[in-house]
Scaffold this active site. Structure first.
Site, PDB file in Angstrom:
ATOM      1  CG  HIS A 103      25.688  20.130  28.662  1.00 37.10           C
ATOM      2  ND1 HIS A 103      25.127  21.288  27.816  1.00 37.10           N
ATOM      3  CD2 HIS A 103      25.834  20.641  29.723  1.00 37.10           C
ATOM      4  CE1 HIS A 103      24.801  22.211  28.316  1.00 37.10           C
ATOM      5  NE2 HIS A 103      25.267  22.158  29.769  1.00 37.10           N
ATOM      6  CG  ASP A 163      15.909  12.634  38.499  1.00 36.78           C
ATOM      7  OD1 ASP A 163      16.976  13.120  38.223  1.00 36.78           O
ATOM      8  OD2 ASP A 163      15.700  11.442  38.919  1.00 36.78           O
ATOM      9  CG  HIS A 164      17.294  10.520  35.112  1.00 36.55           C
ATOM     10  ND1 HIS A 164      17.656  10.774  36.429  1.00 36.55           N
ATOM     11  CD2 HIS A 164      18.479   9.587  34.846  1.00 36.55           C
ATOM     12  CE1 HIS A 164      18.534  10.266  36.841  1.00 36.55           C
ATOM     13  NE2 HIS A 164      19.130   9.178  35.816  1.00 36.55           N
ATOM     14  CG  HIS A 191      24.630  20.814  34.322  1.00 39.09           C
ATOM     15  ND1 HIS A 191      25.935  21.144  34.544  1.00 39.09           N
ATOM     16  CD2 HIS A 191      24.070  21.519  33.216  1.00 39.09           C
ATOM     17  CE1 HIS A 191      26.049  22.221  33.684  1.00 39.09           C
ATOM     18  NE2 HIS A 191      25.170  22.435  32.878  1.00 39.09           N
ATOM     19  CB  CYS A 250      25.744  25.780  28.862  1.00 37.88           C
ATOM     20  SG  CYS A 250      26.107  25.103  30.405  1.00 37.88           S
ATOM     21  CD  GLU A 295      24.123  24.977  35.412  1.00 41.63           C
ATOM     22  OE1 GLU A 295      23.117  25.117  34.867  1.00 41.63           O
ATOM     23  OE2 GLU A 295      25.175  25.392  34.912  1.00 41.63           O
ATOM     24  CG  HIS A 345      20.666  22.870  30.280  1.00 37.20           C
ATOM     25  ND1 HIS A 345      20.819  24.026  30.826  1.00 37.20           N
ATOM     26  CD2 HIS A 345      22.141  22.544  30.399  1.00 37.20           C
ATOM     27  CE1 HIS A 345      22.040  24.677  31.170  1.00 37.20           C
ATOM     28  NE2 HIS A 345      22.833  23.704  30.873  1.00 37.20           N
TER      29      HIS A 345
END
Ligand code: NI
Length: 137
Positions: A40, A80-81, A42, A34, A126, A15
Site C-alpha cells: 500500500h 519516490d514512486h 503513503h 500496513c 507518514e 511498503h
C-alpha cells in the site's frame, strides 16, 4: 547563536510491514493495514532540519536550495514512486520499512553530503496522524 532551518520535501512510496516468523493474525494485530499482502502507499512528508550560526553577510544558516538539491538527489529520486521493500535503495534488505527506520537511514544517507551545515534532525510524516523524528543518536 544557533538557528534551525527546515526544508520540507515530499515523496510517495509503497511498503509492507511484516515479520516472516509470525502468523498472519499476529502480523495483522501488530501492523494493521500496513501488513496488507499486496503493499500500500503513503504520501510521505520529509522535514530536513539543519542548524548553525547565520552567516554575517547573508544572514542564512544554509542555502535552502542547496539542501533541497541534496535531499532530492539522495533521497527523493531514490524513494519516490518506489516500493520501499522491493526496490533497491539505501534501506538495507530485510529491514522493516517503518517510519522509524526510514528516518534513521535517510539521516545517515544525507548527513555526509550536507558539508556546509550540520544536519540536526530528520522528521518523517507518514500520515496526518503520525510522524517520527531522528536526531542522529
Ligand atoms: Ni503503511
Amino acid at each position: 547563536m544557533i538557528v534551525y532551518l527546515t526544508r520540507v520535501e515530499h515523496f510517495s512510496a509503497a511498503h509492507r510491514l511484516w515479520v516472516d516468523g509470525w502468523s498472519e493474525e499476529k502480523n495483522m494485530a501488530m501492523f494493521g493495514k500496513c501488513a496488507h499482502k499486496n503493499y500500500h502507499g503513503h504520501n510521505y512528508k520529509l522535514f530536513v532540519t539543519v542548524k548553525g550560526t547565520p552567516d554575517p553577510e547573508t544572514g542564512m544558516v544554509a542555502n535552502a536550495k542547496h539542501i533541497s538539491k541534496i535531499v532530492n538527489k539522495y533521497i527523493i529520486d531514490v524513494l519516490d514512486h518506489k516500493n520501499l521493500n522491493l526496490d533497491p535503495s539505501f534501506i538495507p534488505d530485510g529491514k522493516q520499512t517503518t517510519s522509524e527506520n526510514l528516518a534513521y537511514y535517510i539521516f545517515h544517507e544525507i548527513a555526509p553530503h550536507l558539508d556546509a551545515c550540520e544536519l540536526h534532525c530528520i522528521k518523517l510524516q507518514e500520515t496526518d496522524k503520525i510522524f517520527t523524528e531522528y536526531y542522529g543518536e
